[in-house]
Structures are given as structure tokens and as C-alpha cells.
Design an enzyme around this catalytic site. Sequence first.
Site, PDB file in Angstrom:
ATOM      1  N   ASP A  48      11.149 -87.262  -9.245  1.00  0.00           N
ATOM      2  CA  ASP A  48      11.620 -87.900 -10.734  1.00  0.00           C
ATOM      3  C   ASP A  48      10.579 -89.167 -10.896  1.00  0.00           C
ATOM      4  OD1 ASP A  48      12.559 -89.213  -9.019  1.00  0.00           O
ATOM      5  OD2 ASP A  48      14.435 -88.519  -9.203  1.00  0.00           O
ATOM      6  N   HIS A  84      24.144 -86.774  -7.903  1.00  0.00           N
ATOM      7  CA  HIS A  84      23.825 -86.652  -8.728  1.00  0.00           C
ATOM      8  C   HIS A  84      22.056 -86.019  -7.207  1.00  0.00           C
ATOM      9  CE1 HIS A  84      21.117 -90.290  -9.086  1.00  0.00           C
ATOM     10  NE2 HIS A  84      20.978 -89.803  -8.215  1.00  0.00           N
ATOM     11  N   GLU A 127      21.975 -84.953 -13.603  1.00  0.00           N
ATOM     12  CA  GLU A 127      23.457 -85.919 -13.005  1.00  0.00           C
ATOM     13  C   GLU A 127      24.425 -85.356 -12.988  1.00  0.00           C
ATOM     14  OE1 GLU A 127      22.582 -88.985 -12.148  1.00  0.00           O
ATOM     15  OE2 GLU A 127      21.209 -90.375 -13.909  1.00  0.00           O
TER      16      GLU A 127
END
Length: 257
Positions: A80, A153, A158
Site C-alpha cells: 500500500d 485491517h 479497513e
Amino acid sequence: MPSSSSPSKRPEVSVLDAAEAARVVAREIAELVRSKAARGERTVLGLATGKTPMGVYRELLRLHREQGLSFARVTTFNLDEFVGLRPDDPRSFRAWMRRELFDHVDLDPAHAHVPDGSGSPTTLDRECERYRERIRAAGGLDLQLLGIGKNGHIAFNEPGSSRDSRMRVVELAPTTRASLAAEFGALERVPIHGLTLGVADVLAARAIRLLAFGEGKRAILERALQAPIGPDVPATFLREHADVRWIADAAAAGHSR
Ligand code: PGA
């Protein structure tokens, strides 16, 4: 697809202190890299940022320095990145990875991938497609290193993220932003959005090593292992994967030693 053959079965947890866990996981990565390199193949690693994987990176650096572990045949993909930061921003995950690992080993920068969160909404959608295509072209992830957020998460998936979610732009949960406030100097400065591989992308890795350390992860690790599998605790989806190893220190595992 049925959710799992035995969804209620609680997975085994390997209880190791953080230093030992780092050694075990780094050794496994080193063995994988060496055996694939001996066959002329590249190893494709899924990497994570945060406090949790730092020990693994330190140990990989030690193996590189002291035992000649080469990253010449390694390709990496991070999970990410923040939306709105340029890749050279010191607060970006790319910059973090350079400081912790990339700049200290013989990994070709062209093979060290971190999503680029600096674009506009349309270019970010294209970035997600391009990034997933690169993972596919590399042959998929051999091993994914993973932490768990206090809200359950995995990557920036999430609570509410579905089992079939793919790489996308997401809004960061308030608890996630709060946990990053110190790094950004203030909560208001923490980006609102992130780019993340989806749950389905993470589960597509051939092996997953989930690490959790400290008392602060105890409650969520327990839920990840026991709660019904579903989007309320995205880490529960890991129980549907055939090769996940759950590694926690005694504090996170709830063992007193
Ligand atoms: P941490 O973050 O490693 O900094 O605890 C884990 C996560 O949020 O996935």
C-alpha cells in the site's frame, strides 16, 4: 465459493519473541530466494511497512552483509501507499522502504515496486490496474509479509472490506490515521486516503506470514483467529488461505511466560 472447509477451526499460532520471529521469517525468505535463484528464477516478495516487519528487514540486511544473500533475483511489491504523497516524500511508504531495505541491498530499483499514490482519482485507478498487472506478469506473489492493524485491517483493507476486494483507493479508518499521527506530526496531516492491494490480491499470494507483536495487538489477534470470517475483521479472511503462518510474541498471543 464456500467460505472455508473448517471456518471455525482456530489456527495454530507460533509464539516467538520478536527477534526470533524476525530470524525465522528472514531465514525462510533467504532459503526461498536462494533456491529459486539456483534454478535461475526470481522470487516475488510482498512487503509491508510499519513497526511489525522492521525486524525482518534488519535480519535480511544482516544476511545480505554477512552471508552474501543476494537480492539480484528478487522482485518486490509493497502492499500500500498514501494517496497525495509523491514517491520521494520522506513520509511515503516508498521512502520508508528505501531507508529500511531497498537502499542497502543489491535489489534492482526497477524490480522494487511500491504503488504510486501521487496521481489524480482517474490516474490512481489506472495505477491500480497497472500495479496488479505487474504482479501478474511477475508470476504472482511467492510470499507475503503481513502485519495486522488494531482494527483488524490487512494492508489498508479497513473493516468493511470484502473477501473479493481488489486493489483500489480507500479511505483510511480513523484508528489507522490516529496510529500514524506521530509520523506526520499531527492527525490533520495524515493523508485521508490510501492505495491498497485488496483482500483478494493478498489472498492470492502463495504463502502469507502474519506477524503480531505486543500487548496492543492481543485483542485483535484473538478476533482474527476466532471471530466469524467476514469484513468486520478483514484479517479473518486469512483463515481461508492454505499457507498462512500466524506468528506472535507472547504478549500478542496472550500467553504469559
Ligand atoms: P504496525 O502496523 O506494524 O505499525 O503495528 C501494522 C498494520 O497496521 O498493518
